[in-house]
Design a protein around this motif. Structure first.
Motif, PDB file in Angstrom:
ATOM      1  N   PHE A 298      -4.529  23.893 -16.663  1.00 36.18           N
ATOM      2  CA  PHE A 298      -3.557  22.810 -16.831  1.00 36.18           C
ATOM      3  C   PHE A 298      -3.548  21.857 -15.644  1.00 36.18           C
ATOM      4  CE2 PHE A 298      -1.894  25.818 -19.971  1.00 36.18           C
ATOM      5  CZ  PHE A 298      -1.771  24.972 -21.047  1.00 36.18           C
ATOM      6  N   PRO A 299      -3.372  22.329 -14.403  1.00 40.51           N
ATOM      7  CA  PRO A 299      -3.400  21.357 -13.302  1.00 40.51           C
ATOM      8  C   PRO A 299      -4.776  20.727 -13.098  1.00 40.51           C
ATOM      9  CG  PRO A 299      -3.019  23.568 -12.455  1.00 40.51           C
ATOM     10  CD  PRO A 299      -2.953  23.649 -13.940  1.00 40.51           C
ATOM     11  N   VAL A 300      -5.847  21.462 -13.413  1.00 40.12           N
ATOM     12  CA  VAL A 300      -7.176  20.875 -13.264  1.00 40.12           C
ATOM     13  C   VAL A 300      -7.346  19.693 -14.218  1.00 40.12           C
ATOM     14  CG1 VAL A 300      -9.642  21.290 -13.640  1.00 40.12           C
ATOM     15  CG2 VAL A 300      -8.300  22.927 -12.329  1.00 40.12           C
ATOM     16  N   PHE A 301      -6.939  19.864 -15.468  1.00 40.11           N
ATOM     17  CA  PHE A 301      -7.067  18.762 -16.426  1.00 40.11           C
ATOM     18  C   PHE A 301      -6.136  17.605 -16.079  1.00 40.11           C
ATOM     19  CE2 PHE A 301      -8.962  21.982 -19.375  1.00 40.11           C
ATOM     20  CZ  PHE A 301     -10.204  21.373 -19.440  1.00 40.11           C
ATOM     21  N   LEU A 302      -4.944  17.903 -15.563  1.00 42.58           N
ATOM     22  CA  LEU A 302      -4.066  16.819 -15.092  1.00 42.58           C
ATOM     23  C   LEU A 302      -4.725  16.081 -13.930  1.00 42.58           C
ATOM     24  CD1 LEU A 302      -0.532  18.453 -15.190  1.00 42.58           C
ATOM     25  CD2 LEU A 302      -1.316  16.514 -16.521  1.00 42.58           C
ATOM     26  N   GLY A 303      -5.330  16.833 -13.020  1.00 39.40           N
ATOM     27  CA  GLY A 303      -6.026  16.214 -11.890  1.00 39.40           C
ATOM     28  C   GLY A 303      -7.184  15.348 -12.345  1.00 39.40           C
ATOM     29  N   LEU A 304      -7.935  15.829 -13.319  1.00 37.87           N
ATOM     30  CA  LEU A 304      -9.039  15.030 -13.849  1.00 37.87           C
ATOM     31  C   LEU A 304      -8.527  13.760 -14.520  1.00 37.87           C
ATOM     32  CD1 LEU A 304     -11.355  17.831 -15.285  1.00 37.87           C
ATOM     33  CD2 LEU A 304     -11.726  16.436 -13.235  1.00 37.87           C
ATOM     34  N   ALA A 305      -7.400  13.853 -15.195  1.00 38.88           N
ATOM     35  CA  ALA A 305      -6.814  12.667 -15.823  1.00 38.88           C
ATOM     36  C   ALA A 305      -6.389  11.652 -14.762  1.00 38.88           C
ATOM     37  CB  ALA A 305      -5.624  13.063 -16.691  1.00 38.88           C
ATOM     38  N   TYR A 306      -5.767  12.111 -13.685  1.00 36.10           N
ATOM     39  CA  TYR A 306      -5.374  11.195 -12.615  1.00 36.10           C
ATOM     40  C   TYR A 306      -6.593  10.586 -11.936  1.00 36.10           C
ATOM     41  CZ  TYR A 306      -0.335  11.873 -12.581  1.00 36.10           C
ATOM     42  OH  TYR A 306       0.995  11.860 -12.900  1.00 36.10           O
ATOM     43  N   LEU A 307      -7.649  11.379 -11.748  1.00 35.66           N
ATOM     44  CA  LEU A 307      -8.863  10.818 -11.166  1.00 35.66           C
ATOM     45  C   LEU A 307      -9.483   9.780 -12.096  1.00 35.66           C
ATOM     46  CD1 LEU A 307     -10.559  13.892  -9.461  1.00 35.66           C
ATOM     47  CD2 LEU A 307      -9.329  12.007  -8.397  1.00 35.66           C
ATOM     48  N   GLY A 308      -9.385  10.008 -13.410  1.00 40.36           N
ATOM     49  CA  GLY A 308      -9.853   9.017 -14.362  1.00 40.36           C
ATOM     50  C   GLY A 308      -9.031   7.739 -14.282  1.00 40.36           C
TER      51      GLY A 308
ATOM     52  N   ARG B  11      -2.798  12.317  -6.288  1.00 40.97           N
ATOM     53  CA  ARG B  11      -2.301  13.288  -7.266  1.00 40.97           C
ATOM     54  C   ARG B  11      -3.446  14.045  -7.916  1.00 40.97           C
ATOM     55  NH1 ARG B  11       1.530   8.926  -9.655  1.00 40.97           N
ATOM     56  NH2 ARG B  11       3.329   9.153  -8.307  1.00 40.97           N
ATOM     57  N   GLY B  12      -4.522  13.339  -8.235  1.00 39.33           N
ATOM     58  CA  GLY B  12      -5.671  13.985  -8.864  1.00 39.33           C
ATOM     59  C   GLY B  12      -6.271  15.057  -7.987  1.00 39.33           C
ATOM     60  N   VAL B  13      -6.450  14.734  -6.722  1.00 37.15           N
ATOM     61  CA  VAL B  13      -7.023  15.711  -5.794  1.00 37.15           C
ATOM     62  C   VAL B  13      -6.077  16.902  -5.620  1.00 37.15           C
ATOM     63  CG1 VAL B  13      -7.706  16.065  -3.388  1.00 37.15           C
ATOM     64  CG2 VAL B  13      -8.474  14.036  -4.614  1.00 37.15           C
ATOM     65  N   LEU B  14      -4.787  16.634  -5.506  1.00 35.38           N
ATOM     66  CA  LEU B  14      -3.828  17.724  -5.332  1.00 35.38           C
ATOM     67  C   LEU B  14      -3.750  18.629  -6.561  1.00 35.38           C
ATOM     68  CD1 LEU B  14      -0.934  15.981  -3.403  1.00 35.38           C
ATOM     69  CD2 LEU B  14      -2.490  17.727  -2.565  1.00 35.38           C
ATOM     70  N   PHE B  15      -3.755  18.045  -7.756  1.00 36.75           N
ATOM     71  CA  PHE B  15      -3.713  18.863  -8.963  1.00 36.75           C
ATOM     72  C   PHE B  15      -4.972  19.720  -9.099  1.00 36.75           C
ATOM     73  CE2 PHE B  15      -0.328  16.127 -10.920  1.00 36.75           C
ATOM     74  CZ  PHE B  15       0.544  17.159 -11.196  1.00 36.75           C
TER      75      PHE B  15
ATOM     76  N   LEU C  26       0.828  -1.211   0.000  1.00 34.17           N
ATOM     77  CA  LEU C  26       0.000   0.000   0.000  1.00 34.17           C
ATOM     78  C   LEU C  26       0.862   1.260   0.000  1.00 34.17           C
ATOM     79  CD1 LEU C  26      -2.894  -0.943   2.435  1.00 34.17           C
ATOM     80  CD2 LEU C  26      -2.963  -0.796  -0.059  1.00 34.17           C
ATOM     81  N   LEU C  27       2.127   1.146   0.442  1.00 34.29           N
ATOM     82  CA  LEU C  27       3.021   2.303   0.420  1.00 34.29           C
ATOM     83  C   LEU C  27       3.305   2.767  -1.003  1.00 34.29           C
ATOM     84  CD1 LEU C  27       5.700   1.274   3.063  1.00 34.29           C
ATOM     85  CD2 LEU C  27       3.925   3.014   3.328  1.00 34.29           C
ATOM     86  N   VAL C  28       3.332   1.845  -1.931  1.00 40.05           N
ATOM     87  CA  VAL C  28       3.679   2.162  -3.315  1.00 40.05           C
ATOM     88  C   VAL C  28       2.527   1.835  -4.264  1.00 40.05           C
ATOM     89  CG1 VAL C  28       6.155   1.932  -2.977  1.00 40.05           C
ATOM     90  CG2 VAL C  28       4.822  -0.079  -3.553  1.00 40.05           C
ATOM     91  N   ASP C  29       1.291   1.873  -3.757  1.00 41.11           N
ATOM     92  CA  ASP C  29       0.118   1.546  -4.558  1.00 41.11           C
ATOM     93  C   ASP C  29      -0.124   2.652  -5.585  1.00 41.11           C
ATOM     94  OD1 ASP C  29      -2.200   0.460  -5.507  1.00 41.11           O
ATOM     95  OD2 ASP C  29      -3.426   1.075  -3.802  1.00 41.11           O
ATOM     96  N   PRO C  30       0.027   2.347  -6.876  1.00 44.13           N
ATOM     97  CA  PRO C  30      -0.147   3.396  -7.886  1.00 44.13           C
ATOM     98  C   PRO C  30      -1.585   3.876  -7.992  1.00 44.13           C
ATOM     99  CG  PRO C  30       0.190   1.279  -8.944  1.00 44.13           C
ATOM    100  CD  PRO C  30       0.400   1.069  -7.476  1.00 44.13           C
ATOM    101  N   ILE C  31      -2.539   3.035  -7.640  1.00 47.61           N
ATOM    102  CA  ILE C  31      -3.938   3.443  -7.738  1.00 47.61           C
ATOM    103  C   ILE C  31      -4.251   4.488  -6.671  1.00 47.61           C
ATOM    104  CG2 ILE C  31      -6.322   2.625  -7.568  1.00 47.61           C
ATOM    105  CD1 ILE C  31      -5.307  -0.028  -8.753  1.00 47.61           C
ATOM    106  N   ARG C  32      -3.786   4.270  -5.444  1.00 48.87           N
ATOM    107  CA  ARG C  32      -3.974   5.281  -4.392  1.00 48.87           C
ATOM    108  C   ARG C  32      -3.217   6.553  -4.724  1.00 48.87           C
ATOM    109  NH1 ARG C  32      -2.249   3.421   1.181  1.00 48.87           N
ATOM    110  NH2 ARG C  32      -2.406   5.603   1.671  1.00 48.87           N
ATOM    111  N   ALA C  33      -2.044   6.410  -5.325  1.00 49.95           N
ATOM    112  CA  ALA C  33      -1.257   7.585  -5.687  1.00 49.95           C
ATOM    113  C   ALA C  33      -1.978   8.417  -6.745  1.00 49.95           C
ATOM    114  CB  ALA C  33       0.121   7.162  -6.183  1.00 49.95           C
ATOM    115  N   ASP C  34      -2.686   7.750  -7.676  1.00 51.22           N
ATOM    116  CA  ASP C  34      -3.439   8.492  -8.685  1.00 51.22           C
ATOM    117  C   ASP C  34      -4.533   9.332  -8.049  1.00 51.22           C
ATOM    118  OD1 ASP C  34      -1.905   7.486 -10.735  1.00 51.22           O
ATOM    119  OD2 ASP C  34      -3.318   5.883 -11.247  1.00 51.22           O
ATOM    120  N   LEU C  35      -5.213   8.790  -7.055  1.00 54.74           N
ATOM    121  CA  LEU C  35      -6.262   9.543  -6.370  1.00 54.74           C
ATOM    122  C   LEU C  35      -5.675  10.760  -5.670  1.00 54.74           C
ATOM    123  CD1 LEU C  35      -9.165   9.903  -5.374  1.00 54.74           C
ATOM    124  CD2 LEU C  35      -8.600   8.369  -3.476  1.00 54.74           C
TER     125      LEU C  35
END
Length: 123
Positions: free
Chosen positions: A102-112, A67-71, A56-65
């Motif tokens: 730009f960061p909003v669309f990156l965030g939306l992509a990570y949330l996707g 990153r998406g919220v932060l962007f 879970l420390l390196v879970d890419p799926i959790r990291a996407d969430l």
């Protein structure tokens, strides 16, 4: 002098930030692997639950969430800054909203990526 320093600092901040995030993610993964290695070398059994928790420390799926919220928050902050600056200079809102997009669309992509990868545990 500041005409040269400001663009240099502005364009060097992004690569430095990317390098710092990559470096500390590398260190986190290395620490997790070293912990498992030391446990095995000491003769301890490593349970599947422990491996699951460490993954879970390196879970890419959790990291996407995350990153998406932060962007998206970063883009919203730029949009609010644009509205605040717009009170002083009437022409500042649209350029700042453009920068904020730009960061909003990156965030939306990570949330996707998070939403589509959420059901796929093999990723």
């Amino acid at each position: 002098m500041e005409d040269v320093i400001v663009p240099i600092v502005l364009f060097s901040v992004l690569p430095v930030c990317i390098w710092l995030v990559s470096y500390f993610n590398y260190r986190k993964r290395l620490t997790a692997h070293e912990t498992v290695r030391h446990a095995i070398d000491a003769g301890q059994t490593v349970s599947p639950e422990l491996i699951e928790k460490m993954s879970l420390l390196v879970d890419p799926i959790r990291a996407d969430l995350r990153r998406g919220v932060l962007f998206i928050a970063f883009g919203a902050a730029f949009a609010v800054l644009g509205m605040m600056v717009n009170f002083e200079d009437g022409d500042a809102l649209m350029p700042m909203l453009g920068v904020a997009s730009f960061p909003v669309f990156l965030g939306l992509a990570y949330l996707g990526l998070w939403a589509f990868g959420h059901g796929n545990k093999s990723a």
